[in-house]
Design an enzyme around this catalytic site. Structure first.
Site, mmCIF file in Angstrom:
data_model
loop_
_atom_site.group_PDB
_atom_site.id
_atom_site.type_symbol
_atom_site.label_atom_id
_atom_site.label_comp_id
_atom_site.label_asym_id
_atom_site.label_seq_id
_atom_site.Cartn_x
_atom_site.Cartn_y
_atom_site.Cartn_z
ATOM 1 N N ASN A 37 20.617 -35.660 25.411
ATOM 2 C CA ASN A 37 21.458 -36.592 26.170
ATOM 3 C C ASN A 37 21.554 -36.118 27.615
ATOM 4 O OD1 ASN A 37 21.955 -37.837 23.708
ATOM 5 N ND2 ASN A 37 24.036 -37.045 23.510
ATOM 6 N N TYR A 103 27.214 -35.687 9.826
ATOM 7 C CA TYR A 103 25.941 -35.008 10.046
ATOM 8 C C TYR A 103 25.260 -34.625 8.729
ATOM 9 C CZ TYR A 103 27.669 -34.419 14.827
ATOM 10 O OH TYR A 103 28.157 -34.645 16.086
ATOM 11 N N ASN A 165 31.105 -27.426 23.575
ATOM 12 C CA ASN A 165 30.754 -28.417 22.548
ATOM 13 C C ASN A 165 31.202 -27.978 21.153
ATOM 14 O OD1 ASN A 165 29.550 -30.970 22.999
ATOM 15 N ND2 ASN A 165 27.746 -29.998 23.887
ATOM 16 N N ARG A 167 32.178 -27.619 17.503
ATOM 17 C CA ARG A 167 31.998 -28.372 16.265
ATOM 18 C C ARG A 167 32.524 -27.510 15.118
ATOM 19 N NH1 ARG A 167 30.997 -31.342 19.831
ATOM 20 N NH2 ARG A 167 29.307 -32.866 20.047
ATOM 21 N N ALA A 255 29.846 -38.934 26.333
ATOM 22 C CA ALA A 255 30.404 -38.913 27.688
ATOM 23 C C ALA A 255 30.374 -37.503 28.277
ATOM 24 C CB ALA A 255 31.831 -39.452 27.675
ATOM 25 N N ASP A 257 28.199 -35.154 27.659
ATOM 26 C CA ASP A 257 26.829 -34.834 28.040
ATOM 27 C C ASP A 257 26.473 -35.516 29.361
ATOM 28 O OD1 ASP A 257 26.661 -33.551 25.529
ATOM 29 O OD2 ASP A 257 26.061 -35.429 24.578
ATOM 30 N N ASP A 293 24.539 -42.899 22.493
ATOM 31 C CA ASP A 293 24.648 -41.628 23.203
ATOM 32 C C ASP A 293 23.986 -41.659 24.576
ATOM 33 O OD1 ASP A 293 25.780 -40.878 20.816
ATOM 34 O OD2 ASP A 293 24.711 -38.980 20.680
#
Length: 316
Positions: A37, A103, A165, A167, A255, A257, A293
């Site tokens: 991205n 995922y 980021n 996760r 957003a 990225d 994305d």
């Protein structure tokens, strides 16, 4: 080459209807991953970007490479892996403020990356290395790859940009906190959000968080504040840069990225940090107005027009 990045990109399936995904019968197929991205965002703005990864030697992996190559990103260092599949994920949009992502990436080709996937000669051509906090969460070998990439970047004087980021579902929280803090300490530019700052330092106050990241080792911190814009911090100064109004948020995923791409684009163009952050805010805002994305990532003329449009026309 302006920027090199590395990490996993997956095939994205999005229901063509909103609401619970259990009721969806038709899906659109796209591709998404933090690093690509970001790289596509830079390519749209006229910069050169390369991506290092592995994808499955399957139809989805080949389609992904064709798409990313077609967006102007160099994929010459991406390996096809015949022993592992390309990862996939689903985006469930229940409504504009309730988006869930599921995922299916365990055992994917990208999770098997190692430091041997890095090409030092390729890296040393770049000015910036972009690192996402998702990559070290994928596997032990991916974590080793991150550290080797940072070592090579420092050896060849690349500016290291790090987006945490976070996760939480990918790894134990204590391991995530320890690893992300360690990478942040080595990065030149760190791009956290408030929630990531709270996770890493137990603080939500932007001024306190900015100083904590600086004290931890970062040279520049750009704290993302959503619709309020961003606050940047260096040893010499800090300032808030207002965001751009958006009439209606369609899809907020990606957003961050776009924000990172806008910031690095501004820095590559030689803009002062405040102006680069303003560009980052603009790109992030534009991305939220389009489903997908990368679909909303602007080209340079689109970005210029958006940034010059009077606020009353944007929110009309």
């Amino acid at each position: 080459m302006d920027v090199v990045t590395f990490g996993e990109t997956m095939v994205l399936f999005t229901p063509e209807t909103t609401g619970f995904m259990r009721y969806a019968h038709a899906y659109s197929r796209k591709f998404g991953g933090s690093e690509t991205n970001f790289a596509i965002g830079l390519a749209r703005l006229g910069h050169s970007a390369g991506w290092i990864s592995r994808v499955g030697d399957d139809e989805l992996g080949k389609a992904m490479l064709s798409f990313i190559r077609g967006e102007g990103v160099d994929v010459s260092r991406v390996r096809l892996d015949a022993q592992a599949p390309t990862g996939i994920y689903f985006k469930e949009i229940r409504n504009a403020s309730d988006v869930n992502v599921y995922y299916y990436r365990k055992g994917s080709a990208a999770s098997l990356m190692t430091k041997d996937d890095l090409d030092e000669t390729y890296l040393m051509q770049a000015k910036y290395l972009f690192v996402s906090g998702i990559t070290p969460a994928l596997s032990d070998s991916c974590r080793e790859m991150v550290w080797e990439a940072i070592r090579l970047a420092k050896k060849h004087r690349l500016t290291v940009v790090f987006d945490p980021n976070l996760r939480k579902k990918l790894w134990p929280e204590e391991q995530a906190r320890e690893t992300l803090l360690a990478i942040a300490a080595e990065a030149d530019i760190v791009l956290p959000g408030i929630s990531e700052g709270k996770f890493l330092f137990g603080e939500r106050d932007p001024i306190v968080l900015g100083q904590r990241f600086l004290d931890h080792g970062a040279k520049t911190v750009v704290l993302k504040l959503g619709e309020q814009g961003a606050h940047y911090f260096t040893r010499e100064e800090n300032a808030h840069v207002p965001g751009f109004p958006v009439e209606r948020v369609i899809d907020p995923v990606g957003a961050g990225d776009g924000f990172a791409a806008g910031l690095v684009s501004g820095l590559l163009d030689g803009l002062p940090l405040a102006d680069a952050v303003k560009r980052a805010n603009a790109v992030g805002a534009i991305v939220t107005m389009v489903n997908g994305d990368v679909e909303g990532l602007p080209e340079r003329e689109d970005l210029k027009r958006f940034m010059e449009t009077p606020i009353e026309e944007v929110i009309r």
